[in-house]
Design an enzyme around this catalytic site. Structure first.
Site, PDB file in Angstrom:
ATOM      1  N   ASN A 190       0.870  -1.169   0.000  1.00  0.00           N
ATOM      2  CA  ASN A 190       0.000   0.000   0.000  1.00  0.00           C
ATOM      3  C   ASN A 190       0.908   1.220   0.000  1.00  0.00           C
ATOM      4  O   ASN A 190       1.455   1.595   1.037  1.00  0.00           O
ATOM      5  CB  ASN A 190      -0.913  -0.011   1.227  1.00  0.00           C
ATOM      6  CG  ASN A 190      -1.919   1.123   1.230  1.00  0.00           C
ATOM      7  OD1 ASN A 190      -1.864   2.026   0.402  1.00  0.00           O
ATOM      8  ND2 ASN A 190      -2.849   1.081   2.165  1.00  0.00           N
ATOM      9  N   LYS A 229       3.488   0.872   3.059  1.00  0.00           N
ATOM     10  CA  LYS A 229       3.145  -0.159   4.026  1.00  0.00           C
ATOM     11  C   LYS A 229       3.132  -1.512   3.309  1.00  0.00           C
ATOM     12  O   LYS A 229       2.720  -1.591   2.144  1.00  0.00           O
ATOM     13  CB  LYS A 229       1.780   0.114   4.645  1.00  0.00           C
ATOM     14  CG  LYS A 229       1.727   1.400   5.460  1.00  0.00           C
ATOM     15  CD  LYS A 229       0.328   1.646   6.008  1.00  0.00           C
ATOM     16  CE  LYS A 229       0.265   2.962   6.768  1.00  0.00           C
ATOM     17  NZ  LYS A 229      -1.104   3.248   7.260  1.00  0.00           N
ATOM     18  N   ARG A 237      -2.687  -2.117  -3.436  1.00  0.00           N
ATOM     19  CA  ARG A 237      -3.911  -1.330  -3.319  1.00  0.00           C
ATOM     20  C   ARG A 237      -3.874  -0.233  -4.388  1.00  0.00           C
ATOM     21  O   ARG A 237      -2.911   0.537  -4.476  1.00  0.00           O
ATOM     22  CB  ARG A 237      -3.994  -0.678  -1.941  1.00  0.00           C
ATOM     23  CG  ARG A 237      -5.219   0.218  -1.770  1.00  0.00           C
ATOM     24  CD  ARG A 237      -5.121   1.017  -0.491  1.00  0.00           C
ATOM     25  NE  ARG A 237      -6.272   1.871  -0.297  1.00  0.00           N
ATOM     26  CZ  ARG A 237      -6.234   3.075   0.261  1.00  0.00           C
ATOM     27  NH1 ARG A 237      -5.076   3.571   0.669  1.00  0.00           N
ATOM     28  NH2 ARG A 237      -7.330   3.784   0.420  1.00  0.00           N
ATOM     29  N   HIS A 255     -12.463   3.079   0.111  1.00  0.00           N
ATOM     30  CA  HIS A 255     -12.205   2.231   1.291  1.00  0.00           C
ATOM     31  C   HIS A 255     -12.834   0.848   1.138  1.00  0.00           C
ATOM     32  O   HIS A 255     -13.149   0.179   2.120  1.00  0.00           O
ATOM     33  CB  HIS A 255     -12.719   2.899   2.580  1.00  0.00           C
ATOM     34  CG  HIS A 255     -11.943   4.113   2.985  1.00  0.00           C
ATOM     35  ND1 HIS A 255     -12.539   5.229   3.517  1.00  0.00           N
ATOM     36  CD2 HIS A 255     -10.615   4.381   2.935  1.00  0.00           C
ATOM     37  CE1 HIS A 255     -11.622   6.151   3.778  1.00  0.00           C
ATOM     38  NE2 HIS A 255     -10.438   5.645   3.427  1.00  0.00           N
ATOM     39  N   LEU A 258     -12.789   5.244  10.071  1.00  0.00           N
ATOM     40  CA  LEU A 258     -12.360   6.564  10.536  1.00  0.00           C
ATOM     41  C   LEU A 258     -10.848   6.582  10.716  1.00  0.00           C
ATOM     42  O   LEU A 258     -10.308   5.969  11.643  1.00  0.00           O
ATOM     43  CB  LEU A 258     -13.049   6.906  11.863  1.00  0.00           C
ATOM     44  CG  LEU A 258     -14.582   6.833  11.862  1.00  0.00           C
ATOM     45  CD1 LEU A 258     -15.135   7.206  13.232  1.00  0.00           C
ATOM     46  CD2 LEU A 258     -15.170   7.729  10.780  1.00  0.00           C
ATOM     47  N   GLY A 259     -10.180   7.263   9.812  1.00  0.00           N
ATOM     48  CA  GLY A 259      -8.742   7.449   9.876  1.00  0.00           C
ATOM     49  C   GLY A 259      -8.414   8.816   9.340  1.00  0.00           C
ATOM     50  O   GLY A 259      -9.256   9.721   9.351  1.00  0.00           O
ATOM     51  N   GLY A 267      -8.067   9.462   6.278  1.00  0.00           N
ATOM     52  CA  GLY A 267      -9.176   9.445   5.341  1.00  0.00           C
ATOM     53  C   GLY A 267     -10.333   8.763   6.033  1.00  0.00           C
ATOM     54  O   GLY A 267     -10.145   7.768   6.731  1.00  0.00           O
ATOM     55  N   ARG A 314      -8.834  16.786   4.444  1.00  0.00           N
ATOM     56  CA  ARG A 314      -9.840  16.947   3.382  1.00  0.00           C
ATOM     57  C   ARG A 314     -11.149  17.454   3.963  1.00  0.00           C
ATOM     58  O   ARG A 314     -11.523  17.088   5.073  1.00  0.00           O
ATOM     59  CB  ARG A 314     -10.063  15.613   2.663  1.00  0.00           C
ATOM     60  CG  ARG A 314      -8.946  15.254   1.716  1.00  0.00           C
ATOM     61  CD  ARG A 314      -9.121  13.845   1.161  1.00  0.00           C
ATOM     62  NE  ARG A 314      -8.324  12.874   1.898  1.00  0.00           N
ATOM     63  CZ  ARG A 314      -8.407  11.557   1.737  1.00  0.00           C
ATOM     64  NH1 ARG A 314      -9.294  11.053   0.894  1.00  0.00           N
ATOM     65  NH2 ARG A 314      -7.632  10.747   2.431  1.00  0.00           N
ATOM     66  N   GLY A 320     -11.238   4.991  14.546  1.00  0.00           N
ATOM     67  CA  GLY A 320     -12.326   4.131  14.986  1.00  0.00           C
ATOM     68  C   GLY A 320     -11.890   3.050  15.948  1.00  0.00           C
ATOM     69  O   GLY A 320     -12.619   2.705  16.885  1.00  0.00           O
ATOM     70  N   GLU A 350      -6.810  -4.368   5.534  1.00  0.00           N
ATOM     71  CA  GLU A 350      -6.791  -4.181   4.077  1.00  0.00           C
ATOM     72  C   GLU A 350      -5.695  -5.011   3.419  1.00  0.00           C
ATOM     73  O   GLU A 350      -5.848  -5.485   2.292  1.00  0.00           O
ATOM     74  CB  GLU A 350      -6.610  -2.692   3.758  1.00  0.00           C
ATOM     75  CG  GLU A 350      -7.787  -1.838   4.178  1.00  0.00           C
ATOM     76  CD  GLU A 350      -7.476  -0.356   4.176  1.00  0.00           C
ATOM     77  OE1 GLU A 350      -8.003   0.352   3.305  1.00  0.00           O
ATOM     78  OE2 GLU A 350      -6.698   0.084   5.057  1.00  0.00           O
TER      79      GLU A 350
END
Length: 391
Positions: free
Chosen positions: A9, A16, A94, A182, A208-209, A211, A240, A328, A377
């Site tokens: 990613n 990552k 990703r 996501h 919730l991150g 992004g 954002r 989250g 992910e």
């Protein structure tokens, strides 16, 4: 000799990764993970084993000019050294935007990369770096198969009404519609819910991150989400803006800002950072005594609860609310504030369970279940890469 694959990613300043060994039944199991940080300044590679113990580390103090290619070469060399008798068979990536066309993972070739390049304007914050990593791996390991795994794919099954935008049909015919993002995270959570809470048929999941978005799941399928044509829409995020009156964009352009300046403002200087003037990192804001930090958190929470209610309407009711991703999974105060705003729906928070990070954080008599479910992910990338390989 056991097969292994790599899930990647890639972002602008970090990569990552997770390494998976493939068992005799074709299932991936985590062998190690890590990341390369500070790309463009002083890159730092860290590798840990499956339980998080450090196994390798490397720094490039004067590595400001090192790009993805040189760093991925070093990363692959380190991984191959750690693999020992195991064989790396593929790398999965990703890729944030798959557009109208890509609804499943696909193996990479030059034609695919050309078509994905055309989608860069739809995800300028992520897509260029995703594709740069694919090209970098191809340059240093040209015979290694690679798969592109799309963040938009999970939402392709949304009802046509949920995908539509109220613009002329000629514009929509050019691919201007609501896509959602996501998807790798939501697909993983849908699978976990089927395992740990199959009784929850109508669920709003909050990824919730830095992004952030919400997704409405009905029987494990995406029926609505807050991100739209781009990953700029929906919730307030780290930098954002989230949902915004398009007239504000016209106002800024008419005031003399260039399109590039507006893009930079909306993607990089808004959200929690813009409102607080302090940071886009929720941890910093929660620790700050400043009123502006509190106001940024309250706006984040307010928009999350507001849009969760809209998704509950799209579902025709709600049985569960799930928190996942960095904020989250880890920010108990934020979870508590969101649950408080959703109390009118019948959600009753168990404060003790919330503080200790239990999976179920609602009370036994809560009409709506509230859960904390860690996302993965990278594992979804591994599974999709195996599917693309036909395994």
């Amino acid at each position: 000799m056991q097969d292994a694959l790599l899930a990647l990613n890639a972002g602008s300043s970090s990569i990552k990764f997770a390494l998976y060994r493939i068992d005799a039944s074709g299932n991936p199991s985590l062998a190690g993970a890590g990341q390369v940080d500070a790309i463009g300044t002083a890159p730092h590679l860290r590798v840990a084993d499956a339980v998080g113990r450090p196994v390798a580390e490397r720094r490039w103090p004067e590595g400001g000019r090192l790009g993805h290619e040189a760093l991925l070469d070093a990363l692959l060399s380190e991984i191959e050294r750690q693999l020992g008798a195991n064989r790396l068979i593929a790398a999965g990536h990703r890729v944030v935007h798959g557009g109208d066309e890509f609804v499943a993972p696909v193996l990479v070739n030059e034609e695919l990369l050309r078509r994905l390049d055309a989608l860069v304007p739809l995800a300028p914050l992520h897509q260029p770096h995703n594709l740069a990593a694919i090209r970098a791996v191809a340059a240093v390991r040209p015979n290694l198969p690679q798969a592109a795994c799309f963040d938009t794919a999970f939402h392709h099954g949304m009802p046509a009404l949920a995908r539509q935008v109220a613009l002329p049909r000629a514009v929509a015919g050019e691919g201007v519609r609501r896509y959602g993002f996501h998807g790798l995270s939501y697909e993983y959570i849908a699978g976990e819910l089927a395992r740990v809470a199959p009784e929850l048929g109508r669920v709003v999941v909050a990824h919730l991150g830095n992004g952030a978005s919400l997704c409405a799941l009905k029987a494990g399928r995406s029926v609505e989400t807050t991100m739209s044509f781009t990953a700029l829409d929906g919730l307030v995020m780290g930098t954002r803006c989230g949902v915004l009156d398009p007239g504000i964009v016209l106002y800024l352009l008419n005031r003399g800002m260039s399109a590039g300046e507006v893009e930079d403002l909306l993607y990089h200087r808004s959200g929690l950072l813009g409102v607080s003037g302090i940071s886009g990192d929720m941890r910093t804001l929660l620790a700050s005594p400043e009123q502006a930090a509190r106001e940024a958190i309250e706006l984040f929470v307010y928009r999350c609860a507001q849009q969760a209610a809209a998704l509950a309407a799209a579902l025709g009711g709600i049985d569960g609310f799930v928190f996942t991703a960095g904020i989250g999974e880890n920010a108990a105060p934020v979870r508590a504030m969101i649950c408080e705003r959703l109390a009118w729906l019948g959600l009753a928070l168990d404060p003790v369970a919330n503080e200790r990070g239990a999976m179920r954080i609602s009370t036994r008599d809560s009409r709506i279940a509230a859960l904390v479910v860690p996302t993965d992910e990278q594992l979804m990338i591994a599974r999709h890469t195996l599917a693309a390989l036909g395994r």
